[in-house]
Design an enzyme around this catalytic site. Structure first.
Site, PDB file in Angstrom:
ATOM      1  N   SER A 266       0.841  -1.215   0.000  1.00 45.90           N
ATOM      2  CA  SER A 266       0.000   0.000   0.000  1.00 45.90           C
ATOM      3  C   SER A 266       0.869   1.256   0.000  1.00 45.90           C
ATOM      4  O   SER A 266       0.615   2.206  -0.748  1.00 45.90           O
ATOM      5  CB  SER A 266      -0.885   0.008   1.250  1.00 45.90           C
ATOM      6  OG  SER A 266      -1.801  -1.049   1.202  1.00 45.90           O
TER       7      SER A 266
ATOM      8  N   GLY B 126      -5.508  -3.844  -8.102  1.00 44.89           N
ATOM      9  CA  GLY B 126      -6.679  -3.023  -7.809  1.00 44.89           C
ATOM     10  C   GLY B 126      -6.294  -1.692  -7.193  1.00 44.89           C
ATOM     11  O   GLY B 126      -6.874  -0.649  -7.508  1.00 44.89           O
TER      12      GLY B 126
ATOM     13  N   SER C 108     -13.515   0.648   2.620  1.00 43.74           N
ATOM     14  CA  SER C 108     -12.521   0.545   1.550  1.00 43.74           C
ATOM     15  C   SER C 108     -11.571   1.729   1.544  1.00 43.74           C
ATOM     16  O   SER C 108     -11.966   2.868   1.273  1.00 43.74           O
ATOM     17  CB  SER C 108     -13.213   0.449   0.183  1.00 43.74           C
ATOM     18  OG  SER C 108     -12.239   0.587  -0.834  1.00 43.74           O
TER      19      SER C 108
ATOM     20  N   GLN D  25      -9.328   2.053  -0.616  1.00 37.88           N
ATOM     21  CA  GLN D  25      -9.114   2.431  -2.018  1.00 37.88           C
ATOM     22  C   GLN D  25     -10.129   3.485  -2.443  1.00 37.88           C
ATOM     23  O   GLN D  25      -9.786   4.445  -3.133  1.00 37.88           O
ATOM     24  CB  GLN D  25      -9.200   1.195  -2.917  1.00 37.88           C
ATOM     25  CG  GLN D  25      -8.069   0.213  -2.648  1.00 37.88           C
ATOM     26  CD  GLN D  25      -8.160  -1.036  -3.504  1.00 37.88           C
ATOM     27  OE1 GLN D  25      -9.090  -1.215  -4.274  1.00 37.88           O
ATOM     28  NE2 GLN D  25      -7.189  -1.917  -3.352  1.00 37.88           N
TER      29      GLN D  25
ATOM     30  N   ASP E  32      -6.785  -8.553   4.078  1.00 41.34           N
ATOM     31  CA  ASP E  32      -6.014  -9.372   3.142  1.00 41.34           C
ATOM     32  C   ASP E  32      -5.430 -10.625   3.803  1.00 41.34           C
ATOM     33  O   ASP E  32      -4.826 -11.461   3.123  1.00 41.34           O
ATOM     34  CB  ASP E  32      -4.868  -8.541   2.543  1.00 41.34           C
ATOM     35  CG  ASP E  32      -5.394  -7.443   1.628  1.00 41.34           C
ATOM     36  OD1 ASP E  32      -6.476  -7.626   1.044  1.00 41.34           O
ATOM     37  OD2 ASP E  32      -4.722  -6.397   1.500  1.00 41.34           O
TER      38      ASP E  32
ATOM     39  N   ARG F  40     -12.260 -14.417  -2.620  1.00 39.45           N
ATOM     40  CA  ARG F  40     -11.366 -15.124  -1.686  1.00 39.45           C
ATOM     41  C   ARG F  40     -12.116 -16.020  -0.713  1.00 39.45           C
ATOM     42  O   ARG F  40     -11.571 -17.013  -0.241  1.00 39.45           O
ATOM     43  CB  ARG F  40     -10.513 -14.123  -0.890  1.00 39.45           C
ATOM     44  CG  ARG F  40      -9.382 -13.589  -1.719  1.00 39.45           C
ATOM     45  CD  ARG F  40      -8.402 -12.757  -0.915  1.00 39.45           C
ATOM     46  NE  ARG F  40      -7.325 -12.336  -1.795  1.00 39.45           N
ATOM     47  CZ  ARG F  40      -6.619 -11.230  -1.642  1.00 39.45           C
ATOM     48  NH1 ARG F  40      -6.858 -10.421  -0.632  1.00 39.45           N
ATOM     49  NH2 ARG F  40      -5.647 -10.943  -2.484  1.00 39.45           N
TER      50      ARG F  40
HETATM   51  C1  S3P Z   1      -5.564  -1.370  -0.112  1.00 38.24           C
HETATM   52  C2  S3P Z   1      -6.833  -1.434   0.397  1.00 38.24           C
HETATM   53  C3  S3P Z   1      -7.575  -2.695   0.566  1.00 38.24           C
HETATM   54  C4  S3P Z   1      -6.661  -3.917   0.456  1.00 38.24           C
HETATM   55  C5  S3P Z   1      -5.704  -3.794  -0.693  1.00 38.24           C
HETATM   56  C6  S3P Z   1      -4.823  -2.575  -0.516  1.00 38.24           C
HETATM   57  C7  S3P Z   1      -4.916  -0.045  -0.237  1.00 38.24           C
HETATM   58  O1  S3P Z   1      -8.554  -2.782  -0.446  1.00 38.24           O
HETATM   59  O2  S3P Z   1      -7.427  -5.091   0.321  1.00 38.24           O
HETATM   60  O3  S3P Z   1      -4.896  -4.938  -0.776  1.00 38.24           O
HETATM   61  O4  S3P Z   1      -3.679   0.004  -0.414  1.00 38.24           O
HETATM   62  O5  S3P Z   1      -5.616   0.973  -0.141  1.00 38.24           O
HETATM   63  P1  S3P Z   1     -10.022  -2.140  -0.258  1.00 38.24           P
HETATM   64  O6  S3P Z   1      -9.902  -0.682  -0.210  1.00 38.24           O
HETATM   65  O7  S3P Z   1     -10.792  -2.602  -1.458  1.00 38.24           O
HETATM   66  O8  S3P Z   1     -10.535  -2.755   1.021  1.00 38.24           O
END
Ligand code: S3P
Length: 448
Positions: A29, A100, A173, A175, A326, A357
């Site tokens: 991240s 993602g 989330s 993200q 995760d 998952r």
């Molecule tokens: C992440 C947020 C998480 C995590 C991903 C990394 C990030 O996803 O599962 O591996 O770096 O912001 P989500 O925001 O979809 O929960």
């Protein structure tokens, strides 16, 4: 990463105790964000400890396509950024491979620019839901020129005058939160994000470090309101990326389940938004000592001494899920070797990761003789203290499914095979080498 090679099965077997020291790769991240924020800041950002896995390299390539300079110089990475508002229209699609985080955060980073950016990825990424980031971007005025049922390939074109928004994130989330905050940086005025459930806070912390005007208020119920002012002057920084607790979870569980093991995992990030798996494994009876706690670049880090332990089943509270989202696949492996029932609830977000998952873990457990129950948002594992193994696990282009079941095979009665190990390079390129050094046994699996 575009996968041009064929699936590569790999098996692991119980070769006895794991010993020695391991330094896991840099946090994924933070590494993605280091590339992005360095590209967006004025001047040079230097990064040490960056995860140079395929996911982060894809983000680096995207930043180059947007006008930044990204270079590896010895052990460090140097990023010469363009300044907020300075990205230029990419001449080709941005290919995020399996990532993602790279794709969703970059949609925020460039979505509001008045040019067209096209986002592509592998089969796993192309099947993941993007509506969660497209919704707030549409509210800003971003035109979604191309999408496939709100999935990638996606092309975005920003409006002439984007509007700042107030956005309440509808799911846990980081993200989505980050996408909106990053879009807000190129929009004049105040962008506000309300986060009812705390998720990893790297975007907030790192933006502050780069000089953004960002404030966070938390109310009595724990609801956070984060505001950013648009068009800040961000300045290049030096970033030390700590070891990824999500990667550390693999040697952590491996040492707990393989009899006789005693290892040290060095330099692990202990940010409280990321450490749910450590708390849970300690509750299960795991012998984990947190040593040498220290602060590096504003984050707490430490070394973890881990010794084989008799684990017992526990109930994992749903509110812990965001801090270990995760890590459920490898926690399910630990639960398989525990005595008694482990209940994991509040797992709806697990269905929209690199694979579904929840289903992938349940099928993998069953294939190896573990009794479990999969519900729409929960997983129950009935551990008996040992695992027969002998099964082959479908990984669905998911690195964490591959690594979790390879860890299972290190302690099960018979070897465990994963149908494809190529995706491990997205987050933990040295996985095999590091585990082999600690005493694990791998062999090429048979293609089915
Ligand atoms: C992440 C947020 C998480 C995590 C991903 C990394 C990030 O996803 O599962 O591996 O770096 O912001 P989500 O925001 O979809 O929960």
């Amino acid at each position: 990463m575009s996968l041009t090679s064929s699936p590569r099965p790999l098996a692991s077997h119980n070769k006895g105790a794991l010993t020695g020291t391991i330094r896991v790769p840099g946090d994924k991240s933070i590494s993605h964000r280091a590339m992005m924020f360095g590209a967006m800041a004025l001047g040079r950002t230097t990064v040490s400890g960056l995860l140079d896995g395929d996911d982060v390299l894809a983000t680096g390539a995207a930043m180059v396509a947007l006008g930044a300079k990204v270079e590896r110089v010895g052990a460090q990475w140097q990023i010469d950024g363009v300044g907020v508002g300075g990205f230029t229209e990419p001449q080709a699609d941005l290919d995020f491979g399996n990532a993602g985080t790279g794709a969703r955060l970059t949609m925020g980073l460039v979505g509001a620019y008045p040019f067209t950016t096209r986002f592509v990825g592998d089969a796993s990424l192309s099947s993941r839901p993007m509506k969660r980031v497209l919704d707030p971007l549409r509210a800003i005025g971003v035109e979604v020129v191309e999408h496939h049922d709100n999935r990638m390939p996606i092309a975005l074109r920003g409006p002439k005058t984007p509007s700042p928004i107030d956005y309440r994130v509808p799911m846990a989330s980081a993200q989505v939160k980050s996408c909106v905050l990053l879009a807000g940086l190129v929009i004049p005025g105040t962008t506000r994000v309300v986060e009812p459930i705390l998720t990893r806070d790297h975007t907030e912390k790192m933006l502050e470090g780069f000089g953004a005007d960002i404030t966070i208020e938390t109310d009595d119920e724990g609801v956070r309101t984060i505001t950013v002012q648009g068009l800040p002057e961000l300045r290049g920084q030096h970033i030390e990326v700590p070891g990824d607790p999500s990667s550390a979870a693999f040697p952590l569980v491996a040492a707990l389940i393989v009899p006789g093991s005693d290892i040290v995992i060095e330099n692990v990030l202990l940010n409280p938004t990321r450490t749910g798996v450590i708390d849970t494994l300690i509750e299960m009876g795991g012998d984990i000592t947190i040593e040498n706690r220290r602060i590096s670049a504003g984050e707490e880090i430490a070394d973890l001494r881990v010794r084989h332990s008799r684990l017992k089943g526990v109930v994992v509270p749903p509110e812990r899920a965001p801090s270990m989202i995760d890590e459920y696949p490898v926690l399910a492996v630990a639960a398989s070797f525990a005595e008694g029932r482990t209940e994991m609830t509040g797992l709806d977000e697990l269905r929209v990761k690199e694979s579904d998952r929840l289903a992938a873990v349940a099928r993998g457990l069953e294939a190896n003789g573990v009794v479990c129950e999969e519900g729409h948002d929960y997983l129950i594992v009935d551990g008996t203290g040992s695992v027969p193994g002998g099964g082959t696990v479908a990984t669905h282009l998911d690195h964490r499914i591959a690594m979790s079941f390879l860890v299972m095979g290190m302690a099960s009665d018979r070897p465990v095979t994963v149908d494809d190990d190529r995706m491990i390079a997205t987050s933990f390129p040295s996985f095999m080498e590091d585990f082999t050094r600690m005493g694990a046994g791998f062999e090429a699996g048979e293609a089915k």
